[in-house]
Design an enzyme around this catalytic site. Structure first.
Site, PDB file in Angstrom:
ATOM      1  N   HIS A   1      -2.521  11.426   0.509  1.00 41.82           N
ATOM      2  CA  HIS A   1      -1.931  11.134   1.820  1.00 41.82           C
ATOM      3  C   HIS A   1      -1.210  12.384   2.319  1.00 41.82           C
ATOM      4  O   HIS A   1       0.018  12.487   2.240  1.00 41.82           O
ATOM      5  CB  HIS A   1      -0.974   9.940   1.705  1.00 41.82           C
ATOM      6  CG  HIS A   1      -0.633   9.305   3.021  1.00 41.82           C
ATOM      7  ND1 HIS A   1      -0.832   7.969   3.287  1.00 41.82           N
ATOM      8  CD2 HIS A   1      -0.109   9.829   4.159  1.00 41.82           C
ATOM      9  CE1 HIS A   1      -0.430   7.694   4.517  1.00 41.82           C
ATOM     10  NE2 HIS A   1       0.013   8.812   5.070  1.00 41.82           N
TER      11      HIS A   1
ATOM     12  N   GLU B   1      -6.669   9.079   6.462  1.00 37.83           N
ATOM     13  CA  GLU B   1      -6.932   9.712   7.757  1.00 37.83           C
ATOM     14  C   GLU B   1      -7.599  11.084   7.649  1.00 37.83           C
ATOM     15  O   GLU B   1      -7.136  12.064   8.252  1.00 37.83           O
ATOM     16  CB  GLU B   1      -5.641   9.803   8.587  1.00 37.83           C
ATOM     17  CG  GLU B   1      -5.115   8.436   9.003  1.00 37.83           C
ATOM     18  CD  GLU B   1      -4.043   8.482  10.077  1.00 37.83           C
ATOM     19  OE1 GLU B   1      -3.504   9.581  10.363  1.00 37.83           O
ATOM     20  OE2 GLU B   1      -3.733   7.419  10.633  1.00 37.83           O
TER      21      GLU B   1
ATOM     22  N   TYR C   1      -3.965   2.267  15.577  1.00 40.12           N
ATOM     23  CA  TYR C   1      -2.793   2.219  16.451  1.00 40.12           C
ATOM     24  C   TYR C   1      -3.186   1.898  17.891  1.00 40.12           C
ATOM     25  O   TYR C   1      -2.484   1.184  18.587  1.00 40.12           O
ATOM     26  CB  TYR C   1      -2.022   3.540  16.374  1.00 40.12           C
ATOM     27  CG  TYR C   1      -1.324   3.712  15.043  1.00 40.12           C
ATOM     28  CD1 TYR C   1      -0.085   3.127  14.809  1.00 40.12           C
ATOM     29  CD2 TYR C   1      -1.926   4.413  13.996  1.00 40.12           C
ATOM     30  CE1 TYR C   1       0.544   3.239  13.578  1.00 40.12           C
ATOM     31  CE2 TYR C   1      -1.303   4.530  12.754  1.00 40.12           C
ATOM     32  CZ  TYR C   1      -0.071   3.949  12.556  1.00 40.12           C
ATOM     33  OH  TYR C   1       0.551   4.047  11.326  1.00 40.12           O
TER      34      TYR C   1
ATOM     35  N   GLU D   1      -2.929   0.615   8.101  1.00 44.93           N
ATOM     36  CA  GLU D   1      -1.790   0.968   8.956  1.00 44.93           C
ATOM     37  C   GLU D   1      -2.005   0.354  10.328  1.00 44.93           C
ATOM     38  O   GLU D   1      -3.134   0.262  10.806  1.00 44.93           O
ATOM     39  CB  GLU D   1      -1.633   2.493   9.131  1.00 44.93           C
ATOM     40  CG  GLU D   1      -1.081   3.220   7.934  1.00 44.93           C
ATOM     41  CD  GLU D   1      -0.899   4.720   8.186  1.00 44.93           C
ATOM     42  OE1 GLU D   1      -0.631   5.112   9.346  1.00 44.93           O
ATOM     43  OE2 GLU D   1      -1.023   5.483   7.221  1.00 44.93           O
TER      44      GLU D   1
ATOM     45  N   ASN E   1      -6.762   2.679   9.446  1.00 44.08           N
ATOM     46  CA  ASN E   1      -5.522   2.690  10.215  1.00 44.08           C
ATOM     47  C   ASN E   1      -5.876   2.536  11.687  1.00 44.08           C
ATOM     48  O   ASN E   1      -6.802   3.208  12.174  1.00 44.08           O
ATOM     49  CB  ASN E   1      -4.771   4.006  10.023  1.00 44.08           C
ATOM     50  CG  ASN E   1      -4.416   4.284   8.572  1.00 44.08           C
ATOM     51  OD1 ASN E   1      -4.533   3.412   7.719  1.00 44.08           O
ATOM     52  ND2 ASN E   1      -3.972   5.502   8.284  1.00 44.08           N
TER      53      ASN E   1
ATOM     54  N   ARG F   1       0.852  -1.180   0.000  1.00 46.81           N
ATOM     55  CA  ARG F   1       0.000   0.000   0.000  1.00 46.81           C
ATOM     56  C   ARG F   1       0.896   1.241   0.000  1.00 46.81           C
ATOM     57  O   ARG F   1       1.671   1.466   0.923  1.00 46.81           O
ATOM     58  CB  ARG F   1      -0.902  -0.016   1.237  1.00 46.81           C
ATOM     59  CG  ARG F   1      -1.831   1.186   1.334  1.00 46.81           C
ATOM     60  CD  ARG F   1      -1.606   1.965   2.610  1.00 46.81           C
ATOM     61  NE  ARG F   1      -2.396   3.181   2.667  1.00 46.81           N
ATOM     62  CZ  ARG F   1      -2.444   3.991   3.711  1.00 46.81           C
ATOM     63  NH1 ARG F   1      -1.769   3.740   4.802  1.00 46.81           N
ATOM     64  NH2 ARG F   1      -3.155   5.094   3.666  1.00 46.81           N
TER      65      ARG F   1
END
Length: 473
Positions: free
Chosen positions: A120, A165, A299, A371, A297, A76
């Site tokens: 991005h 994002e 985290y 991500e 994504n 990606r």
């Protein structure tokens, strides 16, 4: 829910990793590329600029060879808007088109599926000067860019991501070097949510164009989704968590999937006089833009409690995981049950599963992890090794939770953690490393830029070869 037996990862699961153009390519103004907002922004003190990054532009063949050695099924990456359209619109830069053709062809030669992010964090500087996303024309700029790259690369690229994002652009945009926040104001303004609205419409339009031009292709959004826990079982904390979940997560996915604004968020924008101007045509475009899957994504999770009424709105200088709050809406707090990374981000593998379950129950679309990863200080030893057991442990515990989610009945397409190779982090430069591949440079010394395989490189190679069945050291 405990499972006696786990379902295997799908046979066609996309094991790979991620990057973004401005963080890996370098060659910032080479071969006709125009400047983006990232090339002209003020660099955080003590970190490197992006002019060379890790020189993927000149070394992509070597990098793809290393990804092939790891066994990647997917890669990606993003297309730099200004590498193909230096001014953002108008004249096409053929050398930029040639670069991405070579990159895509190299991936396909080694059976690596290119998964392409369209935007991005790199608005063309020329369009920045014209107001960036605050200008309604940004919808048409993005549509022109989308049409170009679909036509140039769509014969080979089957998977597309729209905006990386977008929720972080809206909530902490200035830190990322994007979005225009009037000096002295917070991120909770009509101006910010107008920019956000234009992105929602532009994204929907791009999805429509993709389906018209490339009927076999699949396209989806790529927000940063972080399930929000209530800090306690107090009803007011549960309501606060619902508020932040809506503001941080569901606004973006409700708009992408259903083409509507989340009701809690709309009420919140009304309360704070931040409602964007929305036309009937906008609503029709949003309704018509249908994603085929959800990229996201992840985290960590967040935790919210009831506001005490004294919070000032979102800071314009926070990072993606900073503590935040809005008076009378919610306040985020540390979760005492979770450890933290060296950079202060909480680690919550089980929350990853909880996030996947919640998303799938709300949207019922296949999901792709775009991500997930651990930023850490890595050390290159004298014999050319990087021992990163902390990264292996982070990735292992998160991959285990994907398999549990699959066993829960969640439709997962793939896992593309951040990042394939060390790159320039948005806030901390090169010292905060995420990659499976170490790059020999620091923030102010380019050194050799040589590539070294970390321990996690060999571990992930084994994970992919076993289709996720062998997660041992």
């Amino acid at each position: 829910m405990l499972h006696k037996t786990l379902k295997p990862f799908p046979k066609d699961f996309f094991w790979g990793a991620s990057s973004s153009a401005y963080q890996v390519e370098g060659a910032a103004l080479e071969d006709g590329k125009g400047p983006s907002c990232q090339d002209i922004k003020e660099i955080p003190e003590g970190t490197s600029d992006l002019s060379v990054s890790v020189d993927h532009y000149h070394r992509f063949k070597e990098d793809i060879a290393l990804m092939t050695e790891m066994g990647f099924k997917s890669y990606r990456f993003s297309i730099s808007w200004t590498r193909v359209l230096p001014e953002g619109t108008g004249k096409v830069n053929q050398k930029g088109i040639d670069f991405y053709n070579q990159l895509i062809d190299k991936c396909l030669k080694y059976d690596i599926e290119p998964i392409v992010t369209m935007f991005h964090f790199d608005m063309p500087a020329a369009l920045d000067e014209r107001g960036s996303w605050s200008n309604r024309e940004s919808i048409d700029w993005f549509a022109e860019f989308a049409t170009l790259i679909f036509k140039e690369f769509g014969d080979r690229v089957k998977y597309w991501l729209t905006i990386n994002e977008q929720n972080m652009l809206t909530l902490v945009g200035p830190v990322i070097g994007t979005l225009h926040v009037p000096e002295g104001t917070t991120n909770l303004t009509k101006e910010i949510y107008q920019q956000n609205h234009h992105q929602l419409v532009a994204q929907a339009k791009a999805m429509q164009i993709c389906h018209d031009l490339l009927p076999e292709a699949k396209i989806g959004p790529a927000p940063n989704i972080s399930l929000v826990y209530a800090a306690s079982s107090k009803p007011e904390d549960v309501l606060a968590a619902q508020n932040f979940n809506a503001i941080r997560n569901w606004l973006y996915l409700d708009a992408a999937v259903y083409g509507v604004y989340n009701n809690l968020v709309w009420a919140y924008l009304e309360e704070y006089d931040a409602v964007p101007e929305v036309t009937e045509e906008d609503l029709a475009i949003m309704k018509a833009g249908k994603p085929d899957f959800i990229g996201f994504n992840y985290y960590n999770t967040a935790t919210a409690k009831a506001s005490d009424g004294t919070e000032t709105e979102f800071s314009t200088h926070a990072d993606q995981q900073s503590k935040q709050g809005v008076a009378n809406v919610f306040q985020t707090v540390d979760n005492p049950n979770l450890p933290k990374t060296e950079f202060g981000w909480e680690i919550d593998p089980m929350g990853f599963r909880a996030t996947m379950r919640e998303m799938y129950s709300r949207y019922r679309l296949p999901m792709l992890v775009t991500e997930n990863g651990l930023g850490a200080y890595d050390t290159l030893t004298e014999d050319g090794k990087v021992h990163d057991p902390y990264r292996i442990e982070y990735l292992r515990t998160h991959i285990e939770q994907i398999q549990l989610a699959i066993t829960d009945g969640v439709d997962m397409m793939g896992y593309n953690p951040w990042s394939a190779i060390d790159l320039i982090s948005t806030h901390e430069g090169i010292k905060k490393r995420y990659g499976f591949i170490y790059v020999d440079r620091d923030d102010f010394d380019l050194k050799t830029l040589n590539r070294y395989r970390k321990d996690s490189f060999f571990w992930y190679q084994k994970v992919i070869k076993s289709n996720g069945q062998d997660l041992s050291d």
